[in-house]
Scaffold this motif. Structure first.
Motif, PDB file in Angstrom:
ATOM      1  N   THR A  60       0.840  -1.187   0.000  1.00 32.54           N
ATOM      2  CA  THR A  60       0.000   0.000   0.000  1.00 32.54           C
ATOM      3  C   THR A  60       0.880   1.243   0.000  1.00 32.54           C
ATOM      4  O   THR A  60       2.042   1.199   0.432  1.00 32.54           O
ATOM      5  N   ASP A  93      -0.351   3.779   1.642  1.00 32.65           N
ATOM      6  CA  ASP A  93      -0.863   4.384   2.866  1.00 32.65           C
ATOM      7  C   ASP A  93      -0.110   3.852   4.085  1.00 32.65           C
ATOM      8  O   ASP A  93       0.405   2.733   4.060  1.00 32.65           O
ATOM      9  N   ALA A 100      -6.515   1.680   4.512  1.00 30.13           N
ATOM     10  CA  ALA A 100      -5.508   1.641   3.450  1.00 30.13           C
ATOM     11  C   ALA A 100      -6.101   1.065   2.169  1.00 30.13           C
ATOM     12  O   ALA A 100      -7.111   0.349   2.190  1.00 30.13           O
ATOM     13  N   SER A 101      -5.464   1.381   1.073  1.00 24.38           N
ATOM     14  CA  SER A 101      -5.838   0.817  -0.225  1.00 24.38           C
ATOM     15  C   SER A 101      -4.622   0.118  -0.817  1.00 24.38           C
ATOM     16  O   SER A 101      -3.479   0.555  -0.605  1.00 24.38           O
ATOM     17  N   PRO A 102      -4.821  -0.962  -1.558  1.00 26.29           N
ATOM     18  CA  PRO A 102      -3.686  -1.602  -2.220  1.00 26.29           C
ATOM     19  C   PRO A 102      -2.959  -0.602  -3.120  1.00 26.29           C
ATOM     20  O   PRO A 102      -3.584   0.253  -3.749  1.00 26.29           O
ATOM     21  N   VAL A 114      -4.834  -5.407   4.386  1.00 32.70           N
ATOM     22  CA  VAL A 114      -5.193  -4.281   3.518  1.00 32.70           C
ATOM     23  C   VAL A 114      -6.446  -4.659   2.733  1.00 32.70           C
ATOM     24  O   VAL A 114      -6.447  -5.651   2.001  1.00 32.70           O
TER      25      VAL A 114
END
Length: 309
Positions: A134, A136, A175-177, A208
């Protein structure tokens, strides 16, 4: 055209397996999705230990004796820091500092971690796709008998001595991938999970949102390489952690942990008599030489091919 392989990785064992893959197939057909739950800020610098271990290993710059850090490292910065009373529990070599300083600067000017990592890989001639899990912030924290400990304080400062009761991944829910992660999983012909610590190096990836689902629905067979060798872990706190969490130090525990995600498990010949209901293959999984790493990588791909057929 050769197959496309995705490998989920973190730490020294993961880097060894990725290097093994590079010996048996074109690097441009490999995508490594790397744990960033170990990332943290230290002395104002953005440190990404698992990404750096992979960068050093694949570019031929790693300290082969210890498996992490740079070969031929010098320590003038740390000596000067200690002379001023600075924190010295986390070692930063002089060559290593270049990576952290430039990463910190690039992140501060708006570049995502995935773009920074790709820039470093290109600069050092690393041809595989290296994707952080990620862009993030996600931070691994351990609940221990000494209280809450961020991962590096547990792993480095306290050398894994505290007894672990629970593990969480702060920030994972939001979070995002990273770009390319889900696409690589969807397009892969085989997916491997390195013999990294399942709880500390692989679980952050699975936490995630979107990554576990992508793996569960992937068309490619998924093979994990067990970190257990002869009823113990080759490196790190895996066996100690499993015991503290009330788990048997067995491949049955590893298979159960990855239940619903993996289709097969590559196990070491020293544990080959264990009764597993999951599809598996037995081989020597110790990776002491480059030939060993290539052999283990080939065995994992052979199991994936068997599962695919």
């Amino acid at each position: 055209m050769s197959k496309r392989v995705v490998i989920l990785t973190g730490g020294v064992g993961g880097a060894k397996l990725v290097l093994g893959l590079m010996q048996i197939m074109p690097a441009e057909r490999i995508t490594a999705i790397v744990n960033t739950g170990d990332d943290f800020e230290h002395l104002g610098l953005a440190i990404s230990p698992d990404l750096d271990t992979l960068l050093y290993t694949l570019s031929g710059k790693a300290n082969a004796a210890q498996g992490w850090g740079r070969d031929g490292e010098s320590w003038q910065f740390m000596d000067a820091l200690k002379s001023l009373g600075g924190e010295d529990w986390f070692l930063l070599g002089d060559g290593d500092m270049a990576l952290h300083v430039l990463r910190t600067r690039l992140l501060a000017t708006g570049n995502p971690l995935s773009a920074v990592t790709a820039r470093f890989a290109k600069a050092w001639g690393v041809d595989i796709a290296m994707l952080p899990m990620t862009d993030d912030p996600v931070a691994t924290h351990l609940t221990t008998d000494e209280g809450d400990l961020p991962f590096q304080h547990y792993f480095v400062a306290r050398r894994c001595a505290p007894k672990v009761q629970a593990i969480r991944f702060e920030g994972a829910d939001h979070a995002s991938p990273a770009p390319g992660v889900l696409e690589a999983i969807a397009e892969a012909d085989a997916i491997l999970i390195a013999p990294s610590n399942p709880w500390l190096s692989v679980d952050p990836l699975l936490a995630v949102p979107g990554i576990r689902t992508a793996l569960e629905t992937a068309k490619a067979p998924i093979v994990a390489v067990s970190p257990i060798v002869g009823g113990q872990a080759v490196k790190g706190p895996t066996a100690k952690l499993m015991s503290e969490l009330g788990l048997g130090i067995t491949n049955t525990s590893i298979a159960a942990h990855y239940n619903g995600v993996i289709d097969g498990l590559l196990v070491d010949m020293r544990d080959g008599d264990e009764d597993l209901s999951l599809s598996h293959m037995v081989t020597d999984t110790l990776m002491q030489t480059l030939d060993d790493r290539a052999r283990v990588a080939q065995a994992a791909l052979d199991l994936a091919a068997r599962l695919a057929s």
